[in-house]
Structure formats: C-alpha cells, structure tokens
Design an enzyme around this catalytic site. Structure first.
Site, PDB file in Angstrom:
ATOM      1  N   HIS A 100     -10.203  -8.661  -7.666  1.00 47.83           N
ATOM      2  CA  HIS A 100     -10.020  -8.220  -6.282  1.00 47.83           C
ATOM      3  C   HIS A 100     -10.847  -9.154  -5.416  1.00 47.83           C
ATOM      4  O   HIS A 100     -11.988  -9.471  -5.759  1.00 47.83           O
ATOM      5  CB  HIS A 100     -10.535  -6.782  -6.151  1.00 47.83           C
ATOM      6  CG  HIS A 100     -10.579  -6.244  -4.760  1.00 47.83           C
ATOM      7  ND1 HIS A 100     -11.643  -6.447  -3.906  1.00 47.83           N
ATOM      8  CD2 HIS A 100      -9.683  -5.497  -4.073  1.00 47.83           C
ATOM      9  CE1 HIS A 100     -11.387  -5.823  -2.757  1.00 47.83           C
ATOM     10  NE2 HIS A 100     -10.214  -5.249  -2.830  1.00 47.83           N
ATOM     11  N   LYS A 134       0.821  -1.204   0.000  1.00 52.26           N
ATOM     12  CA  LYS A 134       0.000   0.000   0.000  1.00 52.26           C
ATOM     13  C   LYS A 134       0.860   1.260   0.000  1.00 52.26           C
ATOM     14  O   LYS A 134       1.899   1.314   0.681  1.00 52.26           O
ATOM     15  CB  LYS A 134      -0.899   0.004   1.253  1.00 52.26           C
ATOM     16  CG  LYS A 134      -1.840  -1.184   1.343  1.00 52.26           C
ATOM     17  CD  LYS A 134      -2.912  -1.122   0.275  1.00 52.26           C
ATOM     18  CE  LYS A 134      -3.942  -2.229   0.463  1.00 52.26           C
ATOM     19  NZ  LYS A 134      -5.044  -2.122  -0.492  1.00 52.26           N
TER      20      LYS A 134
HETATM   21 MG    MG Z   1      -7.223  -1.888  -4.051  1.00 55.83          MG
END
Ligand code: MG
Length: 373
Positions: free
Chosen positions: A290, A158
């Site tokens: 996802h 991230k």
């Molecule tokens: Mg994402």
C-alpha cells in the site's frame, strides 16, 4: 558522514473536487519531505504524511536538533529514537539515511538490499470512487476508463461508503463496461461486518476478474478474518496500517489473510518494512504494498518489490503489484518514475537513481496557513 543540514519541505494541494472512500472525502493532498545533507555533501530525501503544522513543529523543535551532528551510518539507532517521538517522522529519516548509505557506497539502493531480481515491477491504478456529486458513479466510470487508457489493467475501486445496492450497481456498471479488459480490486476500508461482507461473496462467482477484496471488516477482528477467509471465494487483502512484525504475527499465525499490504511510510523504518516483506514470505503469503499517502514511499516500495523473492514458481507469474495513485494529485509525479502499460522500469545510478522535480516542490510549498484536511 555526520549530518550537518536538514531541510524541510511541507507541501499542500487543494483539490478542485474532493474525492474519497468509505472514510469520507479528502479536500487536500499533502506531503512532508525532508532533505538530509552530510558534511561530505551526500544528501538523502525522506517523506512522511501527517498534519503539516504538527510535523513542522516536531521536526524543527526536536528532531532536527537531535539529528545534527549524528553519523548517518547510525541509521537503526537514530530511527529507533525518532520513532519513540513520531513514527512517521522516523520513516522519513530512515528513507533519507538509507539513500545516503547507498550513495556513499556508490551503488543503487537495490544493490544495498542484496540486488534486484527483476528490472520491471507491475503497478495497479488506485482510484477514490466517491464524490459529493449525484453523478459519482458516472465520474468513477470515467476514472476507470482513463486508467485503462493509460495502460493499467489492474484497477482498485472503493466500496463500503454507500448502501450495498448503490455500491453493487457501481460495480455492475464497471463490469459491464470494462470487465473483459481489466482485473478489479474492491477496497471496503473496513466498512462492513461479516454478514454484509457475505453479500458481496454471493456476487463473486459471476465475476472472474476480482483480484482481491480489501479490508472488508475492522482490521483488529483477526478471528472474523480467519472465518471469512474460509468461505471467501476471492483473496482477502489488508494491513495498510500495520507498523511491523508484531502487528502481522496474529494474522499470519491465524492464516487470516491471503495478501499483506504493508506501507513503507507506515513502518518506523525501511528496515522494519523489509522485515514485514520477509515475514510474509516466511509464512507463504503474497505482499502487495500500500502506498497511497506518499510519492517517495512508493519508489521504495517498488525497489523493495524488485528485490523480493518471487511468491510463485508458476511460469509467467509476476511479482505482486504496487499501488499507484491515479487521482488528481500533483505529488505522484515528484519523482521521475512513470508507469508504462501498468509496469515501472527501474532506473540505474547511485542511490535512488531518480531526480526530484524541484520546481514542483517549490510550486506546492505550504505557506503555513491553516487548512482543514
Ligand atoms: Mg485500502
């Protein structure tokens, strides 16, 4: 094939150390499973994720009374009705009825979907990079190292939750330590504007192992994505919250992305999810599912990927990878599929061909008390 019983299994796990992304920290992982049983004794499982109080109330007050007595063959009509009340609940019902259909036919789910084109599907390790500790970068590097040790070679981390300088140092450290052994996905969780995104762009020529940049800016900014794609030297991916074909069309028509990331749980049905996969191929785009919020939805994403036409004719090109949660989460192992060297081998058998860990389900059953997600 009439539905006679629906059981619900709300699951909750309190994290010892909260972790997160640019949207903040997660304190809990939760999951809501349903088991639908027909009069002939065929059962199918479904899954969704949302506030457990809300799901429990919604299923028991409205959805279960509606489902009882319905024919499990009426999957489309049933899920369309439930989707009007709660879209993610509809996804769970769709999963259960799809599994029942495959079991009733005595075939594997992939055969129901036209047959598998491959027996192995690649997965990537998905990490949450931020913790409240001052040592968050060190901890993140440890997570990357653990994922490499488990055999993953494609890893998502991230960015976007700290200053550019801090995030940059984090990625520079990862590249220095492990860059030669892995490919890297950077997920911004819609944290930036175009100018901030371009700062990352200036770094990419130095890093040859960037697989894609994920959702750099607010996802409704289709025109900004289109412009970014024109100057970006790595692929742009996104769309984990898109719920179906109408959500993809503006992006596809504007050629605003390189890689679509549909989530089976975020579509109102598995049938709608597979429409999204098909749409991506019609427009010539790659699709990497996802599935961070679920366990069963990841199984379905892997099966759908096994049935999907290849995106490339290049020799050695694999089907696009599926997201695999490697953070502290006991629900990842509810279904007996285990990646080996970053790949999952598909099981045989009727339905899903996979057993559920009922002991684990009982161990994490939510007691109905209040919790702050
Ligand atoms: Mg994402």
């Amino acid at each position: 094939m009439n539905i006679v019983i629906i059981e619900t299994y709300p699951l909750l796990y309190k994290l010892n150390q909260p972790y997160g992304d640019a949207n903040g920290y997660k304190k809990y992982r939760s999951l809501y499973l349903i088991r639908v049983i027909t009069a002939s004794g065929i059962e199918g499982w479904g899954e969704c994720a949302d506030d457990l109080h809300m799901l429990e109330a919604g299923f028991h007050s409205r959805i279960i009374p509606y489902l009882i007595g319905k024919s499990a063959w009426q999957r489309n009509e049933i899920t369309e009705t439930v989707a009007k009340w709660h879209q993610r609940a509809a996804a769970a019902v769709s999963m259960a009825l799809t599994e029942i259909a495959a079991k009733a036919a005595g075939i594997h789910l992939c055969d129901l979907w036209g047959g598998r084109r491959r027996d192995v599907v690649p997965v990537y390790a998905s990490l949450q990079s931020y913790t409240a500790s001052d040592r968050w970068r060190e901890l993140s590097l440890k997570h990357v190292e653990d994922a490499l040790r488990q055999g993953f070679s494609l890893i998502k981390v991230k960015i976007g939750g700290r200053t550019f300088c801090e995030d940059k140092q984090h990625i520079v450290d990862i590249q220095a330590a492990f860059g030669s052994r892995m490919r890297l996905i950077l997920d911004c969780n819609q944290s930036y504007d175009a100018a901030q995104t371009r700062k990352w762009c200036s770094l990419f020529p130095y890093w040859e192992n960037i697989e894609w940049l994920e959702e750099p800016i607010a996802f409704h900014l289709t025109e900004e994505y289109r412009l970014l794609r024109q100057i970006m030297n790595v692929p742009i991916a996104g769309g984990e919250n898109v719920t179906g074909a109408s959500g993809w069309l503006p992006l596809l028509r504007n050629r605003a992305l390189e890689i679509l990331q549909p989530d089976p749980m975020h579509h109102p049905s598995l049938d709608a999810y597979r429409e999204s996969l098909s749409l991506a191929r019609q427009y010539g785009f790659r699709v990497s599912p996802h599935c961070y919020d679920g366990a069963l939805s990841r199984v379905y994403a892997i099966f759908a990927q096994a049935c999907l036409a290849p995106w490339s004719k290049m020799d050695g090109a694999m089907i696009e990878p599926v997201e695999w949660d490697v953070m502290d989460n006991p629900f990842t192992r509810l279904f007996a599929l285990e990646p080996l060297q970053g790949k999952v081998s598909l099981p045989d058998g009727a339905g899903l061909g996979i057993e559920l860990d009922m002991e684990r389900i009982q161990a994490y059953r939510w007691d109905g008390s209040r919790y702050e997600a």
